[in-house]
Write an enzyme that holds these catalytic residues in place. Sequence first.
Site, PDB file in Angstrom:
ATOM      1  N   ALA A 186      26.220  28.906  48.569  1.00 41.81           N
ATOM      2  CA  ALA A 186      25.196  29.651  49.302  1.00 41.81           C
ATOM      3  C   ALA A 186      24.849  30.965  48.605  1.00 41.81           C
ATOM      4  O   ALA A 186      25.452  31.331  47.597  1.00 41.81           O
ATOM      5  CB  ALA A 186      25.667  29.917  50.725  1.00 41.81           C
ATOM      6  N   HIS A 187      23.889  31.672  49.166  1.00 45.84           N
ATOM      7  CA  HIS A 187      23.393  32.895  48.535  1.00 45.84           C
ATOM      8  C   HIS A 187      24.463  33.986  48.456  1.00 45.84           C
ATOM      9  O   HIS A 187      25.261  34.149  49.352  1.00 45.84           O
ATOM     10  CB  HIS A 187      22.131  33.432  49.223  1.00 45.84           C
ATOM     11  N   ASN A 188      24.423  34.694  47.345  1.00 43.61           N
ATOM     12  CA  ASN A 188      25.301  35.843  47.102  1.00 43.61           C
ATOM     13  C   ASN A 188      26.775  35.484  46.955  1.00 43.61           C
ATOM     14  O   ASN A 188      27.632  36.371  46.952  1.00 43.61           O
ATOM     15  CB  ASN A 188      25.126  36.913  48.199  1.00 43.61           C
TER      16      ASN A 188
END
Lengths: 355, 355, 355
Positions: B243-245
């Site tokens: 997922a993001h980050n």
Amino acid sequence: MSSQRTVRDVAALVGGTAEGDLDAPIRDVKPLAEAGPGDVSFLANARYAAEFAATQATCVVVPRGLAAPPPPGRSLIRHENPYLAFAKLIEAFRAPPPRPPAGIHHGASVSPDARVGKDVAIGFGAVVEAGAEIGDRAVVGPLSYVGPGATIGEETRLYPRVVVYHGVRVGRRCILHSGCVVGADGFGYATDAQGRHHKVPQVGTVIVEDDVEIGANATIDRAVLGATRIGRGTKIDNLVQVAHNVEVGPGSILVAQCGISGSTKLGHHVVVAAQAGIVGHIEIGDMAQVAAQAGVTKDVPAQSQVLGAPAVPARDGLRAYALIDRLPEYKKAIADHERRLERLEKAAAGAGAGG
Amino acid sequence: MSSQRTVRDVAALVGGTAEGDLDAPIRDVKPLAEAGPGDVSFLANARYAAEFAATQATCVVVPRGLAAPPPPGRSLIRHENPYLAFAKLIEAFRAPPPRPPAGIHHGASVSPDARVGKDVAIGFGAVVEAGAEIGDRAVVGPLSYVGPGATIGEETRLYPRVVVYHGVRVGRRCILHSGCVVGADGFGYATDAQGRHHKVPQVGTVIVEDDVEIGANATIDRAVLGATRIGRGTKIDNLVQVAHNVEVGPGSILVAQCGISGSTKLGHHVVVAAQAGIVGHIEIGDMAQVAAQAGVTKDVPAQSQVLGAPAVPARDGLRAYALIDRLPEYKKAIADHERRLERLEKAAAGAGAGG
Amino acid sequence: MSSQRTVRDVAALVGGTAEGDLDAPIRDVKPLAEAGPGDVSFLANARYAAEFAATQATCVVVPRGLAAPPPPGRSLIRHENPYLAFAKLIEAFRAPPPRPPAGIHHGASVSPDARVGKDVAIGFGAVVEAGAEIGDRAVVGPLSYVGPGATIGEETRLYPRVVVYHGVRVGRRCILHSGCVVGADGFGYATDAQGRHHKVPQVGTVIVEDDVEIGANATIDRAVLGATRIGRGTKIDNLVQVAHNVEVGPGSILVAQCGISGSTKLGHHVVVAAQAGIVGHIEIGDMAQVAAQAGVTKDVPAQSQVLGAPAVPARDGLRAYALIDRLPEYKKAIADHERRLERLEKAAAGAGAGG
């Protein structure tokens, strides 16, 4: 596709026994809740008893031994396998999915060194590399990729944007849905003393036998050596992962998002339900069933059913997993017993001392 | 690719110590069960002891300290890391996967504003958008997409039908398998009082460092701000979700169908086994191992191992999860104790009253 | 995109109440840990209290009722929904993702029998089949496929390499990420007495309502009859599986790698967390929440929360699943109680006999 058929015709079509108004016209097939006059429907799952009782369908295909009375004014067709009858009804009353016409689209890239059979359809943007073979009447959908030396059997259909890596063999009458990838490298690395992961070249292949269906975005990896094998008539749902050197026997069912780790062998007619996972290097016996989300860590005997993570035999396991919910109660009871035992032991010691 | 090599040559090739007939010819590498005269095989997993005892291979690479006697008439090569030796044997005896010739296919779409290095192969139907950079000797497979401003490092290979979104940076010597998507939007919405989900624009990027492999249909989302990062030498299997980050340290292993939620940080050489899930905003320490299907809800210390859902330390957890199966027995015992305690308490009260 | 704005401007922009130096210039938005002078940041998650205390941001958007004092020398903007404010800040300070210019790329394949609206962008290698409709200002990314008779609503964006099967309807302002497949066949087979699986033709469709986002490599299957439906404003993450005939109400959230089995109905604003699975033919009530990795086997009432596999109500369940870890302790206590009970019973019997 609206055909003028009667209940009698429909019973003959599906191979069932009709009761009620045999001459009532049937024009379409619908689910119980949506069916109306002129529709045939089916009852295959006891959950839908209420819909059955209230259906407006002219005719319902039901299990042969169904005891429930037909809804008033409805005809019945008794059948060994209403769901199979349902499949035949859809084929009879509904249009099949659109099928591209035979021919190689001028916007496809087909190697002159590929062998393309008769009446093959190859869509816009599709790639067929050198040495690949496409069997008669096969369909290679738009934007699909058939790698060097791969073979696609007769009448097999690749929907748009399927990838078949180099050397992979796909059998006859298979259906591969969009986004599935057959033959990517297995996940194998040898880690050295410095923690570097060296890729183990995956030089095997994948063999997909006849009559297999593979769902959207499913992945089936090529073997490190030899072949990953999907047995004849096996059906694989969306987003399923089959690792390198797995062998799946014929007639098996792999439901959405399940995963089979490397070198594991599944027998024939095995069912692996959704999101279940099976570790590598084990065997799942013929006709065994693995429940949804199960985590299988050791061999499963033929014809048995397992559930849970770690997976255990289903009969006991269902009871066991259901009791997790009661753990707070057990915790309390155990603490309570501890206190009461201490009290009794103290009293007994006092009695002993006093005696 | 059949080379005339002897056991002695093979031992030198893999860096091991040979025993037995050092002049026996070796022509191929095969699994223990399939190997025959002229083949070298390997034993890296104790599960295959029976295959080792029965192998027809001329020579087997075994762990240096293996006590088991060689199968009669077979040569051995002792090695610190037979699996690493196996990787080298495949490289030596088998053909590598076919590699497209350098050049830009006339059926590709390469922006005049893209920078393409030397000896790059760009396949039919591939798209390289404006501002993108493709490093020397890289391969952009047919039907792959490299977005505006994205960079693909030297010698990196994109198999057919990979997507690299705008601005994403992929390092050198990476391998991206078909269907993987690097840089799609992270999943972020701000929900207002009326229950409407407002998209939080995902304006960050993804940085994939050198020597990373990404499996088929895996997804690595771009950061909301900053970058999602995959460390050098990390290997990611099919259908993995990052997922993001998220930040994944170097040398980590993410096995098929596992998922890492937003902003979580993994150290170096972390192993996340198949179908495991890790919540967002936590840290997994260096060299930690997360078991298959584990559900990790809090930080995991370096070098520790966790399993289960919710995940617990592996040593205790393995025992604990195995006991779920015994819950019906405990239920019965607790109820039995309850009855017996009541009886004893009653008797004690009676005795007390009587005393 | 660097704009000359002050804290006052930013407070007006997001609809919050500013405190501190209202004239301080704000040039960008950054996470707390990375923000410096001239940046605005936000605090929406209590986990980041330490970053808040130490931030170098000029200004931080915080929950309206936050009691913690502002870091020395920082301005605050109090807001009902700092995360929503954050979304607005990114829109204000950062460039949106690149958007292809309107026009049909000459390297696309658009059927003359398709209807294409105004200011539509259709990328290289995209396919729009006969009977398909593309609404005004929609984007069909490179290498995407829109099947015969499918419709794509106004302003909807298909990123590269999306597949929309024949007849599927996608609403307005939707975002479909790379690799997602909408409308592949549902997984339905009728197995005959010989164990052969007969395909049940999947002749229904998928309806995706307005303002839906679908993540990379997610799969949404077409109905067997009727339609699989994704309600307005629902957001679907990467690698999610939605089976045939599922109905998802408006405003729901399906997080990465979760799966919904056939014919299940979700109400509005349901949240299904990552890797959760829901069996078929059940109902999940409005605003219900299903925890990550949960395995839901029966109806879930509206507004309730469930977790675990099999899923149970969250309040009790969290406690119950946390106790799995204690099972070895309970096992020992139960065995200990057994021994002590036997001793007490023996003593009592002796006392009785002796009395």
